[in-house]
Write a protein that holds these residues in place. Structure first.
Motif, PDB file in Angstrom:
ATOM      1  N   VAL A  29       0.817  -1.084  -0.105  1.00 41.87           N
ATOM      2  CA  VAL A  29       0.099  -0.012  -0.064  1.00 41.87           C
ATOM      3  C   VAL A  29       0.853   1.357   0.074  1.00 41.87           C
ATOM      4  O   VAL A  29       1.829   1.270   0.869  1.00 41.87           O
ATOM      5  N   ALA A  30       0.480   2.323  -0.902  1.00 42.94           N
ATOM      6  CA  ALA A  30       1.236   3.524  -0.758  1.00 42.94           C
ATOM      7  C   ALA A  30       0.165   4.565  -0.904  1.00 42.94           C
ATOM      8  O   ALA A  30      -0.924   4.382  -1.175  1.00 42.94           O
ATOM      9  N   ASP A  31       0.735   5.802  -0.310  1.00 46.37           N
ATOM     10  CA  ASP A  31      -0.182   7.183  -0.430  1.00 46.37           C
ATOM     11  C   ASP A  31      -0.001   7.600  -1.885  1.00 46.37           C
ATOM     12  O   ASP A  31       1.099   7.701  -2.347  1.00 46.37           O
ATOM     13  N   GLY A  32      -1.137   7.951  -2.548  1.00 44.62           N
ATOM     14  CA  GLY A  32      -1.250   8.699  -3.659  1.00 44.62           C
ATOM     15  C   GLY A  32      -2.010   9.841  -4.062  1.00 44.62           C
ATOM     16  O   GLY A  32      -2.466  10.367  -2.703  1.00 44.62           O
ATOM     17  N   ARG A  33      -2.191  10.214  -5.025  1.00 45.69           N
ATOM     18  CA  ARG A  33      -3.019  11.734  -5.120  1.00 45.69           C
ATOM     19  C   ARG A  33      -3.564  11.620  -6.604  1.00 45.69           C
ATOM     20  O   ARG A  33      -2.944  10.903  -7.493  1.00 45.69           O
ATOM     21  N   PHE A  68       1.559   7.884  -7.563  1.00 42.14           N
ATOM     22  CA  PHE A  68       2.194   7.235  -6.330  1.00 42.14           C
ATOM     23  C   PHE A  68       3.249   6.916  -6.571  1.00 42.14           C
ATOM     24  O   PHE A  68       4.089   6.898  -7.520  1.00 42.14           O
ATOM     25  N   ALA A  85      -6.308  12.887  -1.774  1.00 42.72           N
ATOM     26  CA  ALA A  85      -5.351  11.908  -1.410  1.00 42.72           C
ATOM     27  C   ALA A  85      -5.917  10.614  -1.488  1.00 42.72           C
ATOM     28  O   ALA A  85      -7.213  10.456  -1.076  1.00 42.72           O
ATOM     29  N   VAL A  86      -5.288   9.452  -1.932  1.00 46.82           N
ATOM     30  CA  VAL A  86      -5.874   8.234  -2.169  1.00 46.82           C
ATOM     31  C   VAL A  86      -4.847   7.239  -1.547  1.00 46.82           C
ATOM     32  O   VAL A  86      -3.678   7.505  -1.552  1.00 46.82           O
ATOM     33  N   ARG A  87      -5.317   6.103  -1.087  1.00 46.78           N
ATOM     34  CA  ARG A  87      -4.460   4.894  -0.822  1.00 46.78           C
ATOM     35  C   ARG A  87      -4.272   4.196  -2.233  1.00 46.78           C
ATOM     36  O   ARG A  87      -5.528   3.751  -2.913  1.00 46.78           O
ATOM     37  N   ASP A 145      -7.342   1.814  -3.237  1.00 44.28           N
ATOM     38  CA  ASP A 145      -7.854   0.784  -2.315  1.00 44.28           C
ATOM     39  C   ASP A 145      -9.462   1.175  -1.662  1.00 44.28           C
ATOM     40  O   ASP A 145      -9.382   1.900  -0.546  1.00 44.28           O
TER      41      ASP A 145
END
Length: 131
Positions: A34-38, A53, A76-78, A93
């Motif tokens: 899992v990573a933080d994305g946008r 991401f 922001a998204v995962r 996610d």
């Protein structure tokens, strides 16, 4: 009766595809990173965002599809992804993004099963003769 058998067969095969797809999603969720994305931009409205991401030290982006909506640039998204192929396997996610295909296949499979069952002679009160 041939139409009923064909629809039942098609419905059963699509339903098996739904089960296989669901197993794949469960495996993906268990094994993915899992990573933080946008949200970088919108490709075709809020339901098709371009997601950025970072994975394995690389900045990546991909177009997200599925049942996701309401995104705006900068949100922001995962992101879930397989480390060996992050760009190809990345997905937001969220329930709709992960479960779109298993749910669609399940609905189509159930529709085929229902159509086949409703065409079956006994379900219409018709008598069948076995030779």
């Amino acid at each position: 009766m041939l139409k009923a058998i064909a629809m039942l067969t098609i419905g059963a095969l699509i339903s098996l595809g739904a089960v296989a797809s669901a197993i794949g999603v469960l495996r993906f969720v268990r094994e993915s990173s899992v990573a933080d994305g946008r949200v970088a931009s919108l490709n075709a409205g809020g339901s098709h965002p371009e997601i950025e991401f970072t994975a394995n030290g690389q900045k990546l982006s991909y177009p997200q599809g599925g049942w996701v909506g309401g995104y705006k640039p900068g949100d922001a998204v995962r992101v879930r992804y397989r480390p060996e192929a992050p760009r190809v396997t990345a997905t937001v996610d969220r329930f709709g993004a992960l479960w779109f295909w298993p749910i669609l296949l399940a609905l189509l499979g159930l529709g085929g099963l229902w159509a086949g069952w409703s065409e079956w002679p006994e379900s219409k009160g018709e008598a069948t003769h076995v030779l």
